[in-house]
Design a protein around this motif. Structure first.
Motif, short mmCIF file in Angstrom:
data_model
loop_
_atom_site.label_atom_id
_atom_site.label_comp_id
_atom_site.label_asym_id
_atom_site.label_seq_id
_atom_site.Cartn_x
_atom_site.Cartn_y
_atom_site.Cartn_z
N THR A 102 0.87 -1.18 0.00
CA THR A 102 0.00 0.00 0.00
C THR A 102 0.91 1.22 0.00
O THR A 102 1.77 1.36 0.86
N TRP A 103 0.70 2.07 -0.99
CA TRP A 103 1.50 3.27 -1.16
C TRP A 103 0.83 4.45 -0.49
O TRP A 103 -0.39 4.45 -0.30
N GLN A 104 1.59 5.46 -0.18
CA GLN A 104 1.06 6.69 0.39
C GLN A 104 -0.04 7.24 -0.53
O GLN A 104 0.09 7.18 -1.76
N ALA A 105 -1.10 7.76 0.07
CA ALA A 105 -2.22 8.32 -0.71
C ALA A 105 -1.68 9.33 -1.72
O ALA A 105 -0.82 10.14 -1.40
N GLY A 106 -2.21 9.24 -2.93
CA GLY A 106 -1.80 10.16 -3.98
C GLY A 106 -0.62 9.66 -4.79
O GLY A 106 -0.27 10.25 -5.81
N SER A 107 0.00 8.57 -4.35
CA SER A 107 1.14 8.01 -5.10
C SER A 107 0.62 7.27 -6.33
O SER A 107 -0.44 6.66 -6.30
N SER A 108 1.40 7.32 -7.35
CA SER A 108 1.06 6.59 -8.56
C SER A 108 2.27 5.75 -8.94
O SER A 108 3.26 6.28 -9.43
N VAL A 109 2.19 4.47 -8.64
CA VAL A 109 3.29 3.56 -8.90
C VAL A 109 2.86 2.60 -10.00
O VAL A 109 1.87 1.89 -9.85
N THR A 110 3.59 2.59 -11.09
CA THR A 110 3.25 1.74 -12.22
C THR A 110 3.63 0.29 -11.93
O THR A 110 4.47 0.01 -11.06
N GLU A 111 3.05 -0.62 -12.67
CA GLU A 111 3.39 -2.04 -12.54
C GLU A 111 4.86 -2.26 -12.88
O GLU A 111 5.54 -3.07 -12.26
N LYS A 112 5.36 -1.50 -13.86
CA LYS A 112 6.77 -1.61 -14.25
C LYS A 112 7.68 -1.22 -13.08
O LYS A 112 8.66 -1.91 -12.79
N THR A 113 7.35 -0.14 -12.39
CA THR A 113 8.14 0.30 -11.23
C THR A 113 8.05 -0.73 -10.11
O THR A 113 9.07 -1.07 -9.48
N LEU A 114 6.85 -1.23 -9.85
CA LEU A 114 6.65 -2.24 -8.82
C LEU A 114 7.51 -3.47 -9.11
O LEU A 114 8.22 -3.98 -8.23
N ASN A 115 7.47 -3.94 -10.34
CA ASN A 115 8.25 -5.11 -10.73
C ASN A 115 9.76 -4.85 -10.61
O ASN A 115 10.52 -5.72 -10.20
N LEU A 116 10.19 -3.64 -10.96
CA LEU A 116 11.59 -3.28 -10.84
C LEU A 116 12.04 -3.30 -9.38
O LEU A 116 13.10 -3.84 -9.05
N LEU A 117 11.21 -2.75 -8.50
CA LEU A 117 11.54 -2.75 -7.07
C LEU A 117 11.65 -4.18 -6.54
O LEU A 117 12.56 -4.50 -5.76
N HIS A 118 10.73 -5.04 -6.94
CA HIS A 118 10.79 -6.44 -6.50
C HIS A 118 12.02 -7.13 -7.07
O HIS A 118 12.68 -7.93 -6.38
#
Length: 154
Positions: free
Chosen positions: A116-132
């Motif tokens: 769960t990201w801070q309200a108002g954050s917009s994290v793309t699936e690409k960014t999420l996958n990169l972080l993982h």
């Protein structure tokens, strides 16, 4: 080089014959920081009453350790990228089966992190996958084992 200490203690009950295999597998883990954990063999491996399902077993600890290591690196890389995580929950799962050598092993661990990201954050699936991906590559424990580790974010 870093060194980590854990003291594992078990004591036979005076009423247990031991050689008949009917003895308690309950034991204690004490870590160098003072944390004390009640442990036991898994009831799926050693039947009750010789194990205790309320205590952590080595297989659960193995899965939890891999999940925890991944999470800590994930949080690190998210913060480094300027992204604020409000919560991270992983319902990790370990699979025991025979490995290529025919030995029973933890052959697969599936991490199922829900971030769960801070309200108002917009994290793309690409960014999420990169972080993982970064977290998996950096995790000391993942780099130390032969287990197939899969990350399936929700």
């Amino acid at each position: 080089m870093a060194k980590y200490i854990a003291q594992i203690s078990w004591q036979r009950s005076q009423h247990d014959a031991f050689i008949d295999q009917k003895y308690s597998r309950v034991h204690t883990w004490v870590f160098d920081g003072g944390a004390k954990v009640e442990a036991s063999a898994s009831p799926t491996i050693v039947p009750l009453p010789y194990s205790d399902e309320a205590h952590i077993d080595p297989e659960e600890a193995y899965v939890a350790s891999l999940s925890s290591c991944h999470m800590l690196f994930f949080l690190h890389f998210a913060a480094k990228a300027g992204l604020t995580v409000d919560s991270y929950v992983d319902s990790a799962e370990g699979i025991m089966s025979n490995n290529a050598q025919g030995k029973l092993a933890m052959t697969q661990v599936i991490l199922k992190p829900q971030v769960t990201w801070q309200a108002g954050s917009s994290v793309t699936e690409k960014t999420l996958n990169l972080l993982h991906h970064q977290a998996h590559e950096a995790c000391f424990l993942a780099n130390s084992v032969h287990t197939d580790i899969q990350i399936k974010p929700h």
